[in-house]
Design a protein around this motif. Structure first.
Motif, PDB file in Angstrom:
ATOM      1  N   HIS A 128      42.691  54.436  45.662  1.00  0.00           N
ATOM      2  CA  HIS A 128      43.204  53.087  45.450  1.00  0.00           C
ATOM      3  C   HIS A 128      44.398  53.095  44.510  1.00  0.00           C
ATOM      4  O   HIS A 128      45.385  52.390  44.739  1.00  0.00           O
ATOM      5  N   TYR A 129      44.296  53.865  43.443  1.00  0.00           N
ATOM      6  CA  TYR A 129      45.404  54.002  42.492  1.00  0.00           C
ATOM      7  C   TYR A 129      45.118  55.234  41.643  1.00  0.00           C
ATOM      8  O   TYR A 129      44.051  55.830  41.720  1.00  0.00           O
ATOM      9  N   HIS A 130      46.076  55.595  40.818  1.00  0.00           N
ATOM     10  CA  HIS A 130      45.953  56.785  39.984  1.00  0.00           C
ATOM     11  C   HIS A 130      44.726  56.652  39.072  1.00  0.00           C
ATOM     12  O   HIS A 130      44.490  55.592  38.482  1.00  0.00           O
ATOM     13  N   LEU A 131      43.996  57.731  38.947  1.00  0.00           N
ATOM     14  CA  LEU A 131      42.750  57.712  38.192  1.00  0.00           C
ATOM     15  C   LEU A 131      42.866  58.484  36.888  1.00  0.00           C
ATOM     16  O   LEU A 131      43.472  59.546  36.828  1.00  0.00           O
ATOM     17  N   GLN A 132      42.242  57.930  35.865  1.00  0.00           N
ATOM     18  CA  GLN A 132      42.104  58.614  34.592  1.00  0.00           C
ATOM     19  C   GLN A 132      40.746  59.314  34.571  1.00  0.00           C
ATOM     20  O   GLN A 132      40.074  59.418  35.589  1.00  0.00           O
ATOM     21  N   GLU A 133      40.342  59.771  33.399  1.00  0.00           N
ATOM     22  CA  GLU A 133      39.034  60.397  33.287  1.00  0.00           C
ATOM     23  C   GLU A 133      37.938  59.383  33.602  1.00  0.00           C
ATOM     24  O   GLU A 133      38.106  58.176  33.430  1.00  0.00           O
ATOM     25  N   CYS A 162      48.331  58.961  49.204  1.00  0.00           N
ATOM     26  CA  CYS A 162      48.419  57.570  49.660  1.00  0.00           C
ATOM     27  C   CYS A 162      47.564  56.687  48.757  1.00  0.00           C
ATOM     28  O   CYS A 162      46.399  57.007  48.488  1.00  0.00           O
ATOM     29  N   PHE A 163      48.131  55.578  48.310  1.00  0.00           N
ATOM     30  CA  PHE A 163      47.424  54.690  47.393  1.00  0.00           C
ATOM     31  C   PHE A 163      47.906  53.257  47.575  1.00  0.00           C
ATOM     32  O   PHE A 163      48.821  52.983  48.356  1.00  0.00           O
ATOM     33  N   GLY A 164      47.284  52.339  46.849  1.00  0.00           N
ATOM     34  CA  GLY A 164      47.657  50.930  46.890  1.00  0.00           C
ATOM     35  C   GLY A 164      47.709  50.359  45.484  1.00  0.00           C
ATOM     36  O   GLY A 164      48.301  50.941  44.586  1.00  0.00           O
ATOM     37  N   HIS A 165      47.045  49.196  45.295  1.00  0.00           N
ATOM     38  CA  HIS A 165      46.867  48.540  43.993  1.00  0.00           C
ATOM     39  C   HIS A 165      48.127  47.850  43.499  1.00  0.00           C
ATOM     40  O   HIS A 165      48.115  46.640  43.256  1.00  0.00           O
ATOM     41  N   HIS A 166      49.209  48.579  43.306  1.00  0.00           N
ATOM     42  CA  HIS A 166      50.509  47.980  43.019  1.00  0.00           C
ATOM     43  C   HIS A 166      51.004  47.427  44.353  1.00  0.00           C
ATOM     44  O   HIS A 166      51.208  48.180  45.295  1.00  0.00           O
ATOM     45  N   HIS A 167      51.206  46.116  44.447  1.00  0.00           N
ATOM     46  CA  HIS A 167      51.316  45.452  45.742  1.00  0.00           C
ATOM     47  C   HIS A 167      52.630  45.675  46.478  1.00  0.00           C
ATOM     48  O   HIS A 167      52.788  45.200  47.600  1.00  0.00           O
TER      49      HIS A 167
END
Length: 249
Positions: A128-133, A162-167
């Motif tokens: 969905h979007y970049h992940l942290q810990e 591939c990701f989203g979240h930022h529209h």
């Protein structure tokens, strides 16, 4: 030589907008070369057609899903925990959770945070979007670049992320990786629903197309007020550009 290709569609951030989703699925279904659809989270929330969206998506067998932050917040509410959201967004998530058909909950619970897939030798990462810990979503980077994304994913073996979240649309290519966000399918300041297609050749070559599908959003937008959706004024202004005003008497 026979050239074999695989084609996939990428959709994300449907946000409870079944009207937009129907238009996109109809458009995808016209392309018989599309072998699979990847849905990158935030199926629900913001829009009020959560159950319609989930029914449309989960009735198909050609879609792989990723969990987004809106699914995460609503699931936390259903589990008796505090959502990750605050203020009006928090009230909105409680409203969505109350109206969610509980038959859909198991499918939402089992949606993973990431998926990997190798297609014609290209390694894909879907999230969905970049992940942290601890699988926490990073804050939105309002000024992304290939260089910054390369730093984030320097330890990933994926060729395409591939990701989203930022529209808004992202399409960045470095010497190392390709990064793609097709834009929010269900949130737009015009009556268009965006998505992307990726064709992968038998030697890993990529052909990427971004599409915007026109649809009738009148009933969808006017229903925010008739249904008394929490945070309607904020949502209609910031996510739909107050397109509904032209239909008000």
């Amino acid at each position: 030589m026979i050239f074999l290709t695989s084609k996939i569609a990428i959709i994300t951030d449907i946000h409870g907008n079944a009207a937009a989703l129907r238009a996109v699925l109809d458009d995808i279904d016209q392309d018989k070369q599309v072998a699979h659809i990847y849905c990158l989270g935030d199926l629900i929330g913001i829009g009020h057609q959560t159950n319609e969206v989930l029914d449309l998506l989960l009735s198909r067998t050609d879609i792989s899903f990723i969990r987004g932050n809106h699914e995460e917040s609503v699931l936390r509410i259903l589990d008796g925990k505090e959502p990750l959201s605050t203020g009006e967004e928090r009230k909105h998530h409680y409203w969505i959770a109350e109206r969610l058909d509980k038959a859909f909950v198991p499918a939402l619970v089992h949606m993973p945070m990431t998926r990997t897939q190798t297609i014609n030798g290209k390694r894909f990462l879907f999230l969905h979007y970049h992940l942290q810990e601890k699988d926490q979503f990073s804050p939105i980077d309002w000024h992304p670049s290939a260089e910054k994304l390369d730093m984030l994913y320097q330890h990933s073996k994926a060729d395409v992320i591939c990701f989203g979240h930022h529209h808004i649309i992202h399409h960045f290519k470095s010497n190392k990786k390709l990064y793609l966000n097709p834009g929010a399918l269900g949130c737009n300041h015009q009556p268009f629903a965006p998505y992307a297609k990726i064709q992968i050749g038998n030697e890993g070559q990529l052909d990427i197309s971004f599409k915007e599908v026109a649809y009738d959003n009148k009933d969808f937008l006017l229903a925010f007020q008739t249904l008394r959706v929490p945070a309607s004024a904020y949502i209609l202004k910031n996510f739909y550009g107050e397109q509904h005003v032209k239909w008000l008497k």
